[in-house]
Design a protein around this motif. Sequence first.
Motif, PDB file in Angstrom:
ATOM      1  N   PHE A 413      30.462  16.798  30.732  1.00 11.27           N
ATOM      2  CA  PHE A 413      29.301  16.275  31.456  1.00 11.27           C
ATOM      3  C   PHE A 413      28.167  17.271  31.269  1.00 11.27           C
ATOM      4  CE2 PHE A 413      31.916  18.830  34.246  1.00 11.27           C
ATOM      5  CZ  PHE A 413      31.017  19.680  34.853  1.00 11.27           C
ATOM      6  N   CYS A 414      26.957  16.850  31.559  1.00  9.70           N
ATOM      7  CA  CYS A 414      25.788  17.704  31.350  1.00  9.70           C
ATOM      8  C   CYS A 414      25.025  17.867  32.665  1.00  9.70           C
ATOM      9  CB  CYS A 414      24.865  17.118  30.288  1.00  9.70           C
ATOM     10  SG  CYS A 414      25.614  16.958  28.658  1.00  9.70           S
ATOM     11  N   ASN A 415      25.188  19.018  33.303  1.00 17.98           N
ATOM     12  CA  ASN A 415      24.392  19.373  34.474  1.00 17.98           C
ATOM     13  C   ASN A 415      23.336  20.375  34.010  1.00 17.98           C
ATOM     14  OD1 ASN A 415      26.008  17.774  36.026  1.00 17.98           O
ATOM     15  ND2 ASN A 415      27.067  19.444  37.075  1.00 17.98           N
ATOM     16  N   ILE A 416      22.106  19.914  33.914  1.00 18.96           N
ATOM     17  CA  ILE A 416      21.052  20.727  33.296  1.00 18.96           C
ATOM     18  C   ILE A 416      20.248  21.472  34.358  1.00 18.96           C
ATOM     19  CG2 ILE A 416      19.085  20.709  31.744  1.00 18.96           C
ATOM     20  CD1 ILE A 416      21.718  19.820  30.472  1.00 18.96           C
ATOM     21  N   GLY A 417      20.278  22.810  34.280  1.00 20.04           N
ATOM     22  CA  GLY A 417      19.481  23.632  35.180  1.00 20.04           C
ATOM     23  C   GLY A 417      18.067  23.774  34.651  1.00 20.04           C
ATOM     24  N   MET A 418      17.110  23.737  35.558  1.00 15.89           N
ATOM     25  CA  MET A 418      15.694  23.886  35.204  1.00 15.89           C
ATOM     26  C   MET A 418      15.149  25.135  35.887  1.00 15.89           C
ATOM     27  SD  MET A 418      14.842  21.330  33.260  1.00 15.89           S
ATOM     28  CE  MET A 418      15.467  19.702  32.785  1.00 15.89           C
ATOM     29  N   VAL A 427      14.338  30.583  40.564  1.00 12.57           N
ATOM     30  CA  VAL A 427      15.464  29.770  41.023  1.00 12.57           C
ATOM     31  C   VAL A 427      15.756  28.722  39.957  1.00 12.57           C
ATOM     32  CG1 VAL A 427      15.029  30.088  43.476  1.00 12.57           C
ATOM     33  CG2 VAL A 427      13.895  28.235  42.284  1.00 12.57           C
ATOM     34  N   VAL A 428      16.997  28.233  39.932  1.00 16.13           N
ATOM     35  CA  VAL A 428      17.411  27.282  38.892  1.00 16.13           C
ATOM     36  C   VAL A 428      18.081  26.071  39.541  1.00 16.13           C
ATOM     37  CG1 VAL A 428      18.614  26.974  36.699  1.00 16.13           C
ATOM     38  CG2 VAL A 428      17.780  29.242  37.340  1.00 16.13           C
ATOM     39  N   PRO A 429      17.284  25.101  40.035  1.00 16.00           N
ATOM     40  CA  PRO A 429      17.893  23.867  40.539  1.00 16.00           C
ATOM     41  C   PRO A 429      18.527  23.083  39.397  1.00 16.00           C
ATOM     42  CG  PRO A 429      15.502  23.666  40.463  1.00 16.00           C
ATOM     43  CD  PRO A 429      15.825  25.101  40.156  1.00 16.00           C
ATOM     44  N   VAL A 430      19.540  22.278  39.722  1.00 10.35           N
ATOM     45  CA  VAL A 430      20.339  21.612  38.692  1.00 10.35           C
ATOM     46  C   VAL A 430      20.212  20.091  38.795  1.00 10.35           C
ATOM     47  CG1 VAL A 430      22.689  21.271  37.806  1.00 10.35           C
ATOM     48  CG2 VAL A 430      21.984  23.520  38.653  1.00 10.35           C
ATOM     49  N   LEU A 449      13.350  18.226  42.965  1.00 14.84           N
ATOM     50  CA  LEU A 449      13.854  19.598  43.007  1.00 14.84           C
ATOM     51  C   LEU A 449      12.714  20.613  42.943  1.00 14.84           C
ATOM     52  CD1 LEU A 449      16.926  19.176  40.634  1.00 14.84           C
ATOM     53  CD2 LEU A 449      16.998  19.532  43.105  1.00 14.84           C
ATOM     54  N   ALA A 450      11.687  20.308  42.154  1.00 13.11           N
ATOM     55  CA  ALA A 450      10.547  21.230  42.037  1.00 13.11           C
ATOM     56  C   ALA A 450       9.817  21.355  43.370  1.00 13.11           C
ATOM     57  CB  ALA A 450       9.596  20.754  40.948  1.00 13.11           C
ATOM     58  N   ARG A 451       9.676  20.245  44.100  1.00 17.64           N
ATOM     59  CA  ARG A 451       9.021  20.288  45.411  1.00 17.64           C
ATOM     60  C   ARG A 451       9.837  21.127  46.396  1.00 17.64           C
ATOM     61  NH1 ARG A 451       7.945  14.897  44.085  1.00 17.64           N
ATOM     62  NH2 ARG A 451       9.779  14.168  45.226  1.00 17.64           N
ATOM     63  N   LEU A 452      11.149  20.937  46.385  1.00 22.93           N
ATOM     64  CA  LEU A 452      12.010  21.731  47.267  1.00 22.93           C
ATOM     65  C   LEU A 452      11.910  23.216  46.930  1.00 22.93           C
ATOM     66  CD1 LEU A 452      15.248  19.527  47.424  1.00 22.93           C
ATOM     67  CD2 LEU A 452      13.518  19.813  49.206  1.00 22.93           C
ATOM     68  N   ALA A 453      11.842  23.527  45.632  1.00 24.40           N
ATOM     69  CA  ALA A 453      11.746  24.932  45.205  1.00 24.40           C
ATOM     70  C   ALA A 453      10.440  25.557  45.681  1.00 24.40           C
ATOM     71  CB  ALA A 453      11.855  25.028  43.687  1.00 24.40           C
ATOM     72  N   ARG A 454       9.336  24.838  45.519  1.00 21.32           N
ATOM     73  CA  ARG A 454       8.041  25.369  45.953  1.00 21.32           C
ATOM     74  C   ARG A 454       7.980  25.572  47.465  1.00 21.32           C
ATOM     75  NH1 ARG A 454       6.070  21.696  42.009  1.00 21.32           N
ATOM     76  NH2 ARG A 454       5.697  20.144  43.634  1.00 21.32           N
ATOM     77  N   ASP A 455       8.646  24.678  48.218  1.00 14.39           N
ATOM     78  CA  ASP A 455       8.623  24.765  49.675  1.00 14.39           C
ATOM     79  C   ASP A 455       9.698  25.689  50.225  1.00 14.39           C
ATOM     80  OD1 ASP A 455       6.565  22.952  49.586  1.00 14.39           O
ATOM     81  OD2 ASP A 455       7.812  21.199  50.021  1.00 14.39           O
ATOM     82  N   GLY A 456      10.518  26.275  49.322  1.00 14.35           N
ATOM     83  CA  GLY A 456      11.588  27.157  49.769  1.00 14.35           C
ATOM     84  C   GLY A 456      12.699  26.441  50.501  1.00 14.35           C
ATOM     85  N   LYS A 457      12.945  25.178  50.168  1.00  9.83           N
ATOM     86  CA  LYS A 457      13.927  24.371  50.897  1.00  9.83           C
ATOM     87  C   LYS A 457      15.116  23.965  50.034  1.00  9.83           C
ATOM     88  CE  LYS A 457      10.514  22.510  54.117  1.00  9.83           C
ATOM     89  NZ  LYS A 457       9.865  21.288  54.652  1.00  9.83           N
ATOM     90  N   THR A 471      14.397  26.609  30.192  1.00  3.78           N
ATOM     91  CA  THR A 471      13.307  27.367  30.808  1.00  3.78           C
ATOM     92  C   THR A 471      12.037  27.140  30.004  1.00  3.78           C
ATOM     93  OG1 THR A 471      12.527  29.572  31.451  1.00  3.78           O
ATOM     94  CG2 THR A 471      13.949  29.468  29.525  1.00  3.78           C
ATOM     95  N   ASN A 472      10.941  26.898  30.710  1.00  6.06           N
ATOM     96  CA  ASN A 472       9.686  26.539  30.045  1.00  6.06           C
ATOM     97  C   ASN A 472       8.631  27.612  30.280  1.00  6.06           C
ATOM     98  OD1 ASN A 472       7.516  25.303  28.854  1.00  6.06           O
ATOM     99  ND2 ASN A 472       7.394  23.585  30.277  1.00  6.06           N
ATOM    100  N   GLY A 473       8.601  28.603  29.390  1.00  5.38           N
ATOM    101  CA  GLY A 473       7.577  29.642  29.476  1.00  5.38           C
ATOM    102  C   GLY A 473       6.224  29.170  28.995  1.00  5.38           C
ATOM    103  N   GLY A 474       6.196  27.995  28.362  1.00  2.00           N
ATOM    104  CA  GLY A 474       4.939  27.468  27.844  1.00  2.00           C
ATOM    105  C   GLY A 474       3.928  27.158  28.923  1.00  2.00           C
ATOM    106  N   VAL A 475       4.386  26.849  30.133  1.00  2.00           N
ATOM    107  CA  VAL A 475       3.448  26.531  31.208  1.00  2.00           C
ATOM    108  C   VAL A 475       2.613  27.748  31.581  1.00  2.00           C
ATOM    109  CG1 VAL A 475       4.888  24.687  32.137  1.00  2.00           C
ATOM    110  CG2 VAL A 475       5.195  27.014  32.981  1.00  2.00           C
ATOM    111  N   TYR A 476       3.090  28.951  31.232  1.00  2.37           N
ATOM    112  CA  TYR A 476       2.336  30.178  31.504  1.00  2.37           C
ATOM    113  C   TYR A 476       1.627  30.707  30.252  1.00  2.37           C
ATOM    114  CZ  TYR A 476       5.524  29.958  35.474  1.00  2.37           C
ATOM    115  OH  TYR A 476       6.236  29.534  36.567  1.00  2.37           O
ATOM    116  N   GLY A 477       1.764  29.970  29.131  1.00  2.33           N
ATOM    117  CA  GLY A 477       1.097  30.378  27.904  1.00  2.33           C
ATOM    118  C   GLY A 477       1.951  31.154  26.932  1.00  2.33           C
ATOM    119  N   SER A 478       3.264  31.266  27.187  1.00  5.31           N
ATOM    120  CA  SER A 478       4.137  32.019  26.296  1.00  5.31           C
ATOM    121  C   SER A 478       4.276  31.322  24.941  1.00  5.31           C
ATOM    122  CB  SER A 478       5.526  32.175  26.932  1.00  5.31           C
ATOM    123  OG  SER A 478       6.438  32.733  26.015  1.00  5.31           O
TER     124      SER A 478
END
Length: 552
Positions: A413-418, A427-430, A449-457, A471-478
């Motif tokens: 199975f594929c549980n993909i962490g972001m 943090v790496v929600p799955v 999951l992204a909303r929960l991560a930003r709100d610390g929940k 992992t997407n470093g491109g959003v920061y310009g990497s």
Amino acid sequence: MSTEIKVPTLGESVSEATIGQWFKKVGDHVEQDETLVELETDKVTVEVPAPAAGVLQEIVVKEGETVEVGALIGTIGEGEGAGDTASSEATERPSGKANEAAASSGSGGYGDESQSDTQDSEQGGSKSEAKGGASLTKVVVPSAGESVTEATVGTIFKKVGDTVAVDEALLELETDKAAQEVPSPVAGVIRELAVSEGDEVKVGALLMKIEDGASGGSSRDGSGSAVANRSPEGANQNSDAPARGDKGGEAEGSSRPPAPSARKMMAENDMSADKVTGSGRDGQILKGDVLEAVSRAAPSSPQETPKAAPQRAASAPDESAREERVKMTRLRQTIAKRLKSAQDTAAMLTTFNEVDMTATMEMRKKYKDLFDKKHGVKLGFMGFFTKAVCHALKEIPAVNAEIDGNEIVYKNFCNIGMAVGTDKGLVVPVIKDADRMTIAEVEKELGRLARLARDGKLGVSDMQGGTFTITNGGVYGSLMSTPILNAPQSGILGMHKIQERPMAIGGQVVIRPMMYLALSYDHRIVDGKEAVTFLVRVKESLEDPERLILDL
């Protein structure tokens, strides 16, 4: 002897529910498997049957309150019951959320709590005691999951003498998984603080005591003498916090006081609640609402711009302008240990490739409006990358495996962490079973999951069970990087900035939007050939997205 009634497992993606209706009251006789209470989730309504026959001895969580999976909501005792007449000995315990339910009585500070205190408090976050005619409720460290046994006290939102409402946030606890707010189990006045910011506490440790139903000032003992508001030496008094007796400036039309972070920011900017529109539950004012109000008011009201943050105490007076020393949070310490452990344990290697994003970008541009209209979510790149990764993992299962002792465990199975960067750390929600999802379902789950991560929940369950990470470093310009494995996984894909570059295609130089891809992998499991093949399959799926639809 009593039998506990707990919230049952409600599905992988459901972590909490709301008490809809109790069908029995305290003192009623119940039969085994007889329906006791109805739980409402965002997906379904569930009836909870009685785990044993007896008398409903206690209702811990009232109708309309939110509870987490596994939380204690009531107890059943032995006996025949009293029909419609509640037992005079049975009591209904005041409670907020289930993980703040009262524990059995005891005494002392958090350093000398009895063993029974700790055991009972793992089911909740408070317990009551009678003192000098006043009823004091102890607020203790709630259980935060099987693998979490201790936490660090973060921000304390209240001080001794403050009035609090039921479910109002008292303080914040930081664990190695996430940060969580501890709400008040009762309405009353804080009479004692047992901890200060930065203290490390174990599950069940005493945090503070609240006098039930009090309305401010000092309490009195049975002889009529005043009992001074007291706090252990060094306990945080939070003297800069605004008074909370009036619920801290509850917004007009809202049934909930502003969130603690919002309240603090409002005080810093001399802003009243009537100038902020709340977007939270029941109109509650959140931190983002205050930020938006401050930004709107800035051009016309210079006096309402955010005040400069107070300077931290310097390591030494003569070095105040050169350096400062700040203790690492528990979450940051855990991140550091896990990343270093991955480097020390795995035979980590990184291979690179580049992908022409033209076809994926054109498909996204062509269908993004229709996609948003039909599914109610924006079409981003992560849906394409997630499906491309799942497609490649099916062909190269070693990248989706892990080492357990002398065995290799292959995941079917594929549980993909972001990987998501927050102000408190990485943090790496799955996304569970991403290989069974459509692109629309992936985008919806990622947004949640992204909303929960930003709100610390984010809950512990939201970050467990991953088999591969993106992992997407491109959003920061990497432009290029070598990501570190998220142990015990054997692979992590690094996305980077999309940049137009001249490419030789068909004997001609053309400008194309290109992205470098990086796959870090554990060479103990994955051979070089498998790693390169995996990356090529991801590249092929993104350069020709129809392959994903046709499963090619």
